[in-house]
Design an enzyme around this catalytic site. Sequence first.
Site, PDB file in Angstrom:
ATOM      1  N   ASP A 275      38.268 103.136 -57.539  1.00 50.07           N
ATOM      2  CA  ASP A 275      39.595 102.669 -57.164  1.00 50.07           C
ATOM      3  C   ASP A 275      39.570 102.432 -55.646  1.00 50.07           C
ATOM      4  OD1 ASP A 275      42.252 101.953 -57.041  1.00 50.07           O
ATOM      5  OD2 ASP A 275      42.959 103.622 -58.274  1.00 50.07           O
TER       6      ASP A 275
HETATM    7  C1  BGC Z   1      45.288 101.080 -57.780  1.00 52.06           C
HETATM    8  C2  BGC Z   1      44.404 100.307 -58.734  1.00 52.06           C
HETATM    9  C3  BGC Z   1      44.321  98.879 -58.292  1.00 52.06           C
HETATM   10  C4  BGC Z   1      43.773  98.854 -56.874  1.00 52.06           C
HETATM   11  C5  BGC Z   1      43.548  97.457 -56.325  1.00 52.06           C
HETATM   12  C6  BGC Z   1      44.921 100.870 -56.329  1.00 52.06           C
HETATM   13  O1  BGC Z   1      45.949 101.328 -55.505  1.00 52.06           O
HETATM   14  O2  BGC Z   1      45.266 102.450 -58.111  1.00 52.06           O
HETATM   15  O3  BGC Z   1      44.895 100.402 -60.047  1.00 52.06           O
HETATM   16  O4  BGC Z   1      43.559  98.120 -59.188  1.00 52.06           O
HETATM   17  O5  BGC Z   1      44.687  99.528 -56.037  1.00 52.06           O
HETATM   18  O6  BGC Z   1      44.726  96.870 -55.949  1.00 52.06           O
END
Ligand code: BGC
Length: 749
Positions: A275
Amino acid sequence: MKLSQLFLLSSILVSVPSIGHAEEASWKDTSLSAEARAKALVKAMTQDEKLQLVASQYAVDNGSKHLPIPKGALGSAAYVAGIPRLGIPAQQITDAGLGVTNPNHIRPNDAATSLPSGQILSGTFDRNLAYEAGKMTGAEAFHRGFNVLLGGGMVLTRDPRIGRNFEYLGEDPILAGNIGAEQIKGVQSQHVVSTAKHLAFNNIETNRKKIDMKVGEKEGRESDLLAFEIAIKKGNPGSIMCAYNKVNGDYSCENSYLLQLPKKEWGYQGYIMTDWGAGHSTVKAANAGLDQESAADQFDNKIYFGKDLKEAIAKGEVPQSRLDDMAYRVLYGLIQVGAYDHPAVKSTQSEDVAAHEAISQKVAENGIVLLQNKQNILPLAATVKNIAIIGGKADKGVLSGGGSSQVTARGGNITDPTSMQTWPGPASYFPSSPMKAIQALAPKAKIQFAEGNNIDEAVKLASQSDVVIIFATKWSAESFDNADMSLPGNQNLLIEAVAKAGKPVIVVLETGNPVEMPWLNNVDAVVEAWYPGTSGGTAIANILFGKVNPSGRLTITWPKSLAQVPYPKITNAGQRWNEDDPVKEDKPDLSGIKTFSLDVDKANVGYRWYQDKKITPLYPFGYGLSYSTFKYNKITLNNNLSGKNPTMTAEVTVENTGNKDGADAVQVYGTIPDGTTSRLLGFDKVALKAGETKTVSIPLALQAIANYEPKAHHWELPAGTYTIAVKPDALSNEGVKTTVHINKMNLAD
Ligand code: BGC
């Protein structure tokens, strides 16, 4: 043995994909398997090319570090440059499970279709629709030039306050796993990698970047990890995203147990990415099984999978075979979905917007839940003369959830100036007005609107009308949980006051979670529309006026209050960060919640907790009304319980006993021999004309009633008599049942 010990034991290095004597450029040969082609490519790559594949760069200028967007990037969550000499396409990586996002409007004027929230998609109980939903978002991603989509999500819902429940698929592993698998397949049918997220136990958002989720191996395998197991085995996503949180002491993205589980036990060949900001190390993460670091240039404290990884390999701290495996896995993910052979290029053609919106609308119409309908007040007649519509910005649109999954709708989102204005806000409404859609269905009706801020004005309007429709909203978003289950502001007072006006009152909820409804007995009907997506207003109106017969079911048990839930107090819940950069989330003092132990509900997530503790919630999982009635006439089982792959299939006869065409979410549950809990084993959505009877065949998931035995490392069905029932919801005593005696047996993985 404890899970933490197993982590150590299972910290096994991944073997290098053995590269045979592939002919030159054999990776271009589409008659070869994705495995063979990916291996051939790795063999042809230089060390720097391999390293290039395993770290993405942030591709949105959000102002906080003012890093330029990488050259060639379309503008999205992340980007990895391609390797033209080998035909490897750039990875254009975009959020998310509900639709293609456009953070900070980085791509001017690029709007998209948003699906309704995950509770609606799972609430359809409809695999075909989940596939169509995935296919639609995949098509929109591909059309824009993206080849990696950061969704869907199958973390189990364990509490009605959690900020991201709207992105996930409810509380049951069999439902979430199967609906998730179909969504993944749909996305990938469009040559776009789908990303199963967030592995694992990202069950709460509070302090999500630091919290240590404690869970036993048996309990984990039988709950959240079972949802992932099903989605990954059946859906075969090109990628998986590991979570922010720690699990049993190790960050998810350097947790060898979590990272090896799909690869070693579920036959997973794709890659695991972090993530955004979930990377914490080079050597530990690489050796644990992480394959790609996401947007580290912006989100991690440093770039772990760049120069540091190169040096660690040179020093022998990370074997060369591990880097080869990382590159192999990324390439396998791209090749197996067709992203290598059909490179996504931003299209100049117009897309079939009407068809895409129709799918979003269909999902909403099949997943919105009718909770209460006293004296069949619904559906409303098109001839109703005076309608009062109150609250919820129903004159303008429908609410959506906030954070990285926030889609920008065609026509522009309507933002709430009173909500937090920085990420994950502002609270945004999609411009699909329920009021306009209601007017279209009741063209002769006089429709008047009150915003609801002024209770006296709303009561006056209600008293002049024949029927009142009140819209009540509660915004949820990524990165924080709600403090409680109440409707914010004056909404409860408003509903109470309007209900006293003596007119029929219908409440439409647009919420990311169940809410307390102190006025429930005083209103006639309640519709839970969750966040119904970019065509949500039309879907709501169609249900209210009976153009569509509601068939959505709850995929989260609706408690009467927080006193009933397994974790009544979540320390720091509701604390949020008024910041536009998610990396700064770490700054507030959330020291009150460092660990969160899932040892209260364990594997008994949701309805199983209520059964086990003999608590009667307000509405159980699987519950939802229709304008028709359904009856189960018969259940018989076809069992093949010998051999390595035992199977059980239920033949269920269901009848539409009402006078309206409709659809039933047929749910088959199995009660384990000790009688404590029954678990969803299988489901199907069955359309039935008024008076029609059908027999459907439903394959049952034996893992739901089996025990995962950590020591023996297998799933075991204990000997005993199991009751298999088809019933209207998880806790109902209605329906029909049968029993089956099973001798102790192991299930093959
Ligand atoms: C989230 C993810 C997301 C990523 C990219 C993170 O804050 O937890 O689910 O895909 O950001 O934007």
